[in-house]
Design a protein around this motif. Structure first.
Motif, PDB file in Angstrom:
ATOM      1  N   UNK A  43       0.853  -1.185   0.000  1.00 10.47           N
ATOM      2  CA  UNK A  43       0.000   0.000   0.000  1.00 10.47           C
ATOM      3  C   UNK A  43       0.889   1.235   0.000  1.00 10.47           C
ATOM      4  N   UNK A  44       0.719   2.058  -1.010  1.00  8.74           N
ATOM      5  CA  UNK A  44       1.413   3.332  -1.094  1.00  8.74           C
ATOM      6  C   UNK A  44       0.338   4.395  -1.176  1.00  8.74           C
ATOM      7  N   UNK A  45       0.290   5.254  -0.184  1.00  7.57           N
ATOM      8  CA  UNK A  45      -0.727   6.296  -0.156  1.00  7.57           C
ATOM      9  C   UNK A  45      -0.039   7.629  -0.351  1.00  7.57           C
ATOM     10  N   UNK A  46      -0.363   8.314  -1.435  1.00  9.71           N
ATOM     11  CA  UNK A  46       0.187   9.630  -1.717  1.00  9.71           C
ATOM     12  C   UNK A  46      -0.888  10.673  -1.452  1.00  9.71           C
ATOM     13  N   UNK A  47      -0.572  11.609  -0.607  1.00 12.44           N
ATOM     14  CA  UNK A  47      -1.487  12.707  -0.324  1.00 12.44           C
ATOM     15  C   UNK A  47      -0.756  13.973  -0.731  1.00 12.44           C
ATOM     16  N   UNK A  48      -1.216  14.593  -1.783  1.00 10.31           N
ATOM     17  CA  UNK A  48      -0.544  15.777  -2.319  1.00 10.31           C
ATOM     18  C   UNK A  48      -1.389  17.019  -2.096  1.00 10.31           C
ATOM     19  N   UNK A  49      -0.765  18.055  -1.584  1.00 13.56           N
ATOM     20  CA  UNK A  49      -1.458  19.330  -1.441  1.00 13.56           C
ATOM     21  C   UNK A  49      -1.610  19.982  -2.813  1.00 13.56           C
ATOM     22  N   UNK A  50      -2.716  20.644  -2.984  1.00 17.85           N
ATOM     23  CA  UNK A  50      -2.964  21.422  -4.191  1.00 17.85           C
ATOM     24  C   UNK A  50      -2.877  20.589  -5.471  1.00 17.85           C
ATOM     25  N   UNK A  51      -3.149  19.322  -5.369  1.00 16.38           N
ATOM     26  CA  UNK A  51      -3.153  18.441  -6.536  1.00 16.38           C
ATOM     27  C   UNK A  51      -4.595  18.263  -6.969  1.00 16.38           C
ATOM     28  N   UNK A  52      -4.885  18.603  -8.192  1.00 13.73           N
ATOM     29  CA  UNK A  52      -6.253  18.410  -8.657  1.00 13.73           C
ATOM     30  C   UNK A  52      -6.253  17.536  -9.904  1.00 13.73           C
ATOM     31  N   UNK A  53      -7.430  17.120 -10.320  1.00 10.67           N
ATOM     32  CA  UNK A  53      -7.566  16.182 -11.428  1.00 10.67           C
ATOM     33  C   UNK A  53      -6.869  16.666 -12.691  1.00 10.67           C
ATOM     34  N   UNK A  54      -6.802  17.957 -12.898  1.00  2.42           N
ATOM     35  CA  UNK A  54      -6.265  18.468 -14.154  1.00  2.42           C
ATOM     36  C   UNK A  54      -4.753  18.655 -14.142  1.00  2.42           C
ATOM     37  N   UNK A  55      -4.065  18.164 -13.116  1.00  2.00           N
ATOM     38  CA  UNK A  55      -2.615  18.347 -13.050  1.00  2.00           C
ATOM     39  C   UNK A  55      -1.856  17.037 -13.232  1.00  2.00           C
ATOM     40  N   UNK A  56      -2.474  16.077 -13.895  1.00  2.00           N
ATOM     41  CA  UNK A  56      -1.817  14.799 -14.200  1.00  2.00           C
ATOM     42  C   UNK A  56      -2.062  14.427 -15.664  1.00  2.00           C
ATOM     43  N   UNK A  57      -1.033  13.995 -16.323  1.00  2.00           N
ATOM     44  CA  UNK A  57      -1.191  13.558 -17.708  1.00  2.00           C
ATOM     45  C   UNK A  57      -2.145  12.363 -17.788  1.00  2.00           C
ATOM     46  N   UNK A  58      -2.013  11.405 -16.870  1.00  5.93           N
ATOM     47  CA  UNK A  58      -2.863  10.205 -16.895  1.00  5.93           C
ATOM     48  C   UNK A  58      -4.336  10.535 -16.676  1.00  5.93           C
ATOM     49  N   UNK A  65       3.867  16.927 -17.752  1.00  5.69           N
ATOM     50  CA  UNK A  65       4.641  15.690 -17.720  1.00  5.69           C
ATOM     51  C   UNK A  65       4.672  15.155 -16.290  1.00  5.69           C
ATOM     52  N   UNK A  66       3.994  14.036 -16.070  1.00  6.26           N
ATOM     53  CA  UNK A  66       3.972  13.404 -14.749  1.00  6.26           C
ATOM     54  C   UNK A  66       4.171  11.890 -14.906  1.00  6.26           C
ATOM     55  N   UNK A  67       5.313  11.477 -15.451  1.00  5.29           N
ATOM     56  CA  UNK A  67       5.490  10.054 -15.782  1.00  5.29           C
ATOM     57  C   UNK A  67       5.410   9.104 -14.592  1.00  5.29           C
ATOM     58  N   UNK A  68       5.966   9.471 -13.463  1.00  7.18           N
ATOM     59  CA  UNK A  68       5.937   8.565 -12.311  1.00  7.18           C
ATOM     60  C   UNK A  68       4.531   8.420 -11.755  1.00  7.18           C
ATOM     61  N   UNK A  69       3.829   9.522 -11.605  1.00 10.18           N
ATOM     62  CA  UNK A  69       2.449   9.454 -11.123  1.00 10.18           C
ATOM     63  C   UNK A  69       1.561   8.734 -12.131  1.00 10.18           C
ATOM     64  N   UNK A  70       1.822   8.925 -13.413  1.00  5.19           N
ATOM     65  CA  UNK A  70       1.040   8.234 -14.453  1.00  5.19           C
ATOM     66  C   UNK A  70       1.209   6.721 -14.333  1.00  5.19           C
ATOM     67  N   UNK A  71       2.450   6.273 -14.095  1.00  6.74           N
ATOM     68  CA  UNK A  71       2.691   4.828 -13.930  1.00  6.74           C
ATOM     69  C   UNK A  71       1.978   4.296 -12.688  1.00  6.74           C
ATOM     70  N   UNK A  72       2.036   5.040 -11.612  1.00  5.04           N
ATOM     71  CA  UNK A  72       1.349   4.608 -10.389  1.00  5.04           C
ATOM     72  C   UNK A  72      -0.162   4.524 -10.614  1.00  5.04           C
ATOM     73  N   UNK A  73      -0.713   5.497 -11.305  1.00  2.00           N
ATOM     74  CA  UNK A  73      -2.160   5.465 -11.588  1.00  2.00           C
ATOM     75  C   UNK A  73      -2.527   4.262 -12.445  1.00  2.00           C
ATOM     76  N   UNK A  74      -1.675   3.934 -13.407  1.00  2.43           N
ATOM     77  CA  UNK A  74      -1.961   2.816 -14.310  1.00  2.43           C
ATOM     78  C   UNK A  74      -1.919   1.479 -13.579  1.00  2.43           C
ATOM     79  N   UNK A  75      -1.092   1.380 -12.539  1.00  3.28           N
ATOM     80  CA  UNK A  75      -0.906   0.103 -11.835  1.00  3.28           C
ATOM     81  C   UNK A  75      -1.713  -0.019 -10.547  1.00  3.28           C
TER      82      UNK A  75
END
Length: 181
Positions: A43-58, A65-75
């Motif tokens: 379990x990896x829980x990321x809680x990001x301040x000021x992160x909204x739906x429109x700030x991720x490529x995925x 460009x958010x390649x690491x977060x995109x990979x986490x979202x995909x998996x």
């Protein structure tokens, strides 16, 4: 799947209940011997301040460009209709983190905040403590902004920073350039 903007209060309460229920169920199953270490999900829980739906490529923004977060979202699992139900003072993150750590909705979390040390931390009832009791190794890095010492509820704590802009210089000067990830 299109990303939807926000959700209503009922959905926000449901999301909080689901997060808390997952922690409690995993803790109960592991404590009762129902899950061996190799069978427990990571379990990896990321809680990001000021992160909204429109700030991720995925999530559909092809200008960022958010390649690491995109990979986490995909998996993994992502909450695509999460909703901030507000707070009781200017630092909304305090309310969000208190709700996540206690499983309580906004106004009950506000009332519980005063007793986090005595009524929650000392009794081992905070979310990271339940995960530790379930046999998980818990780790925190980054912003905490909860009224208990992170080192008393997580097994490993590194690079914790305060929650207000004057408490950290580098963290509030981002992005530095277009290529900044």
């Amino acid at each position: 799947m299109p990303v939807q903007q926000g959700c209503d209060v009922w959905e926000a309460k449901q999301m909080m209940r689901v997060l808390w229920a997952v922690a409690v169920l995993v803790a109960a199953a592991a404590t009762a011997g129902g899950l061996q270490a190799a069978d427990r999900p990571n379990i990896l829980f990321l809680l990001a301040d000021d992160q909204c739906f429109s700030t991720l490529r995925a999530a559909g923004n092809d200008e960022i460009q958010t390649p690491n977060l995109d990979r986490l979202m995909a998996r993994g699992t992502s909450f695509r209709r999460a909703y901030n139900s507000g707070g009781w003072h200017g630092a909304i993150c305090v309310a969000s983190r208190t709700m996540l750590n206690t499983g309580l909705q906004l106004w009950r979390a506000r009332d519980a905040e005063k007793g986090l040390r005595k009524d929650w931390m000392q009794q081992g009832r905070l979310w990271p403590q339940l995960m530790t009791q379930a046999g998980y190794q818990t780790f925190l890095t980054g912003k905490w902004h909860v009224s208990v010492d992170a080192a008393q509820v997580f097994e490993t704590v590194r690079h914790v920073r305060g929650g207000m802009p004057e408490q950290t210089e580098a963290g509030y000067n981002r992005p530095i350039s277009r290529e900044d990830r």
